[in-house]
Design a protein around this motif. Structure first.
Motif, PDB file in Angstrom:
ATOM      1  N   THR A 108      31.459  25.074  68.967  1.00  0.00           N
ATOM      2  CA  THR A 108      30.839  26.177  69.701  1.00  0.00           C
ATOM      3  C   THR A 108      29.683  25.625  70.524  1.00  0.00           C
ATOM      4  O   THR A 108      28.993  24.687  70.113  1.00  0.00           O
ATOM      5  N   TYR A 148      25.366  19.553  64.285  1.00  0.00           N
ATOM      6  CA  TYR A 148      24.542  20.566  64.952  1.00  0.00           C
ATOM      7  C   TYR A 148      23.538  19.875  65.855  1.00  0.00           C
ATOM      8  O   TYR A 148      22.924  18.871  65.481  1.00  0.00           O
ATOM      9  N   ARG A 152      33.348  20.360  62.550  1.00  0.00           N
ATOM     10  CA  ARG A 152      32.831  21.636  63.025  1.00  0.00           C
ATOM     11  C   ARG A 152      31.513  21.326  63.740  1.00  0.00           C
ATOM     12  O   ARG A 152      30.519  20.959  63.102  1.00  0.00           O
ATOM     13  N   ASP A 170      30.306  31.342  65.679  1.00  0.00           N
ATOM     14  CA  ASP A 170      30.325  30.866  64.304  1.00  0.00           C
ATOM     15  C   ASP A 170      31.362  29.755  64.220  1.00  0.00           C
ATOM     16  O   ASP A 170      32.565  30.009  64.147  1.00  0.00           O
ATOM     17  N   THR A 171      30.896  28.519  64.251  1.00  0.00           N
ATOM     18  CA  THR A 171      31.803  27.386  64.287  1.00  0.00           C
ATOM     19  C   THR A 171      32.679  27.313  63.047  1.00  0.00           C
ATOM     20  O   THR A 171      33.847  26.936  63.114  1.00  0.00           O
ATOM     21  N   SER A 205      34.005  29.605  61.246  1.00  0.00           N
ATOM     22  CA  SER A 205      35.120  30.554  61.181  1.00  0.00           C
ATOM     23  C   SER A 205      35.918  30.626  62.472  1.00  0.00           C
ATOM     24  O   SER A 205      36.875  31.401  62.557  1.00  0.00           O
ATOM     25  N   ALA A 220      30.011  36.801  67.871  1.00  0.00           N
ATOM     26  CA  ALA A 220      28.936  35.854  67.578  1.00  0.00           C
ATOM     27  C   ALA A 220      29.534  34.460  67.371  1.00  0.00           C
ATOM     28  O   ALA A 220      30.609  34.306  66.800  1.00  0.00           O
ATOM     29  N   THR A 250      28.404  22.250  66.551  1.00  0.00           N
ATOM     30  CA  THR A 250      27.654  23.336  67.180  1.00  0.00           C
ATOM     31  C   THR A 250      26.602  22.752  68.115  1.00  0.00           C
ATOM     32  O   THR A 250      25.810  21.900  67.708  1.00  0.00           O
ATOM     33  N   ASN A 299      29.868  18.480  59.853  1.00  0.00           N
ATOM     34  CA  ASN A 299      29.331  19.763  60.283  1.00  0.00           C
ATOM     35  C   ASN A 299      28.123  19.485  61.190  1.00  0.00           C
ATOM     36  O   ASN A 299      26.975  19.625  60.793  1.00  0.00           O
TER      37      ASN A 299
END
Length: 316
Positions: free
Chosen positions: A132, A43, A98, A12-13, A15, A10, A100, A41
């Motif tokens: 990700t 998105y 991070r 998961d940015t 981790s 899956a 996404t 973070n």
């Protein structure tokens, strides 16, 4: 390149890089601002749907530093296709980022997604940056994902995981261009990054994994400017085309391989009749962009019947 029927992990940015062996030595937190903090973070979720005679950006959700403005219809040959450039308010990808990205193109819809400029991965003294990308293309959908080049700065570390879920009737063009660094900025910038890691996985509508391609570059441990890797070349281009089998044969017939001292490229079939993969090497980004544009033109003409418009001067 691998093929199997197992679903990828899956996305998961947060981790993603923690368990990657290539980033084991870069787990220390930045003292200035911890990883995935507010503003680090990011998105972005985009959903395109067909409405009447054209497609629209139907849903958009964002969190800094990622954002987009309204969809534009600048493609004169496909005026019904929304064109969306992804914008980063931070300018560069920074240590501890991070990011996404989710892009969904609904059944029968089309979209062109690009970036505002090159993606610059800033120099790092702690931690790494992770990204990700989850791309979905429904029945009969058409997506062009064509970002500008990635430029990893000296001492940067970056890991990316991309999953493309596609219906076998859809066409997805996924492009990436990787530079060797800011080679005109400093002599140590050419292949001066610490880690560049990228995994791309494609899954069809049944959930079966068509292929996985993973690239792990650690030029300080394993030099890239050697025969069998990059040789004398500085720029690497990679285009994945997921499209029905009939289109694959026509595109392949129109895409001969080419080799010279300054440029080489070729096309291969992907496993499980998923599509085609085009790779190109050169010493400058202009040549790589030109080669990719030629292949892109072939793909678009074959799959949609439309040609590419005249390129913007700043995109050449």
């Amino acid at each position: 390149m691998q093929t199997n029927n197992e679903a990828p992990l899956a996305l998961d940015t947060l981790s993603l890089g923690a368990s990657a062996p290539e980033l084991a030595r870069y787990q220390q937190e930045p003292p200035q601002m911890h990883s995935a903090a507010v503003g680090k973070n990011g998105y972005l979720r985009l959903k395109f749907v067909k409405r009447g005679n054209r497609s629209t950006l139907h849903e958009m959700e964002r969190k800094v530093p990622l954002m987009v403005q309204k969809a534009l219809y600048w493609d004169e040959t496909m005026p019904f296709m929304p064109c969306v450039p992804i914008i980063s308010t931070s300018g560069c990808v920074l240590q501890g980022d991070r990011l996404t990205l989710e892009v969904e193109v609904d059944a029968g819809a089309c979209a062109h997604v690009t970036t505002q400029s090159a993606t610059k991965i800033h120099s790092m003294d702690n931690n790494f940056a992770a990204q990700t990308q989850h791309i979905r293309a429904g029945e009969g959908a058409y997506l062009e994902f064509m970002p500008d080049p990635i430029i990893p700065h000296r001492h940067s570390r970056f890991i990316s995981d991309t999953v493309i879920e596609y219906d076998r009737t859809a066409t997805v063009i996924y492009s990436e261009i990787l530079m060797s660094g800011r080679k005109y900025h400093h002599q140590d910038e050419r292949f001066g990054f610490d880690v560049y890691s990228s995994r791309i996985t494609a899954k069809d509508e049944r959930g079966t994994t068509s292929f996985t391609e993973k690239l792990v570059l650690t030029p300080k441990e394993r030099p890239l400017d050697v025969v069998g890797v990059m040789g004398t070349f500085d720029v690497y281009g990679n285009v994945i085309v997921l499209t029905p089998k009939a289109h694959q044969d026509a595109i392949l017939a129109e895409s001969p391989s080419f080799y010279s001292a300054g440029l080489c490229h070729g096309v291969s079939r992907l496993p499980n009749e998923a599509g085609l993969i085009f790779k190109v090497l050169s010493n400058d980004s202009v040549s790589v962009k030109h080669a990719i544009r030629g292949f892109w033109q072939t793909v678009r003409k074959t799959t949609t019947g439309y040609s590419l418009p005249t390129p913007f001067l700043w995109k050449i």
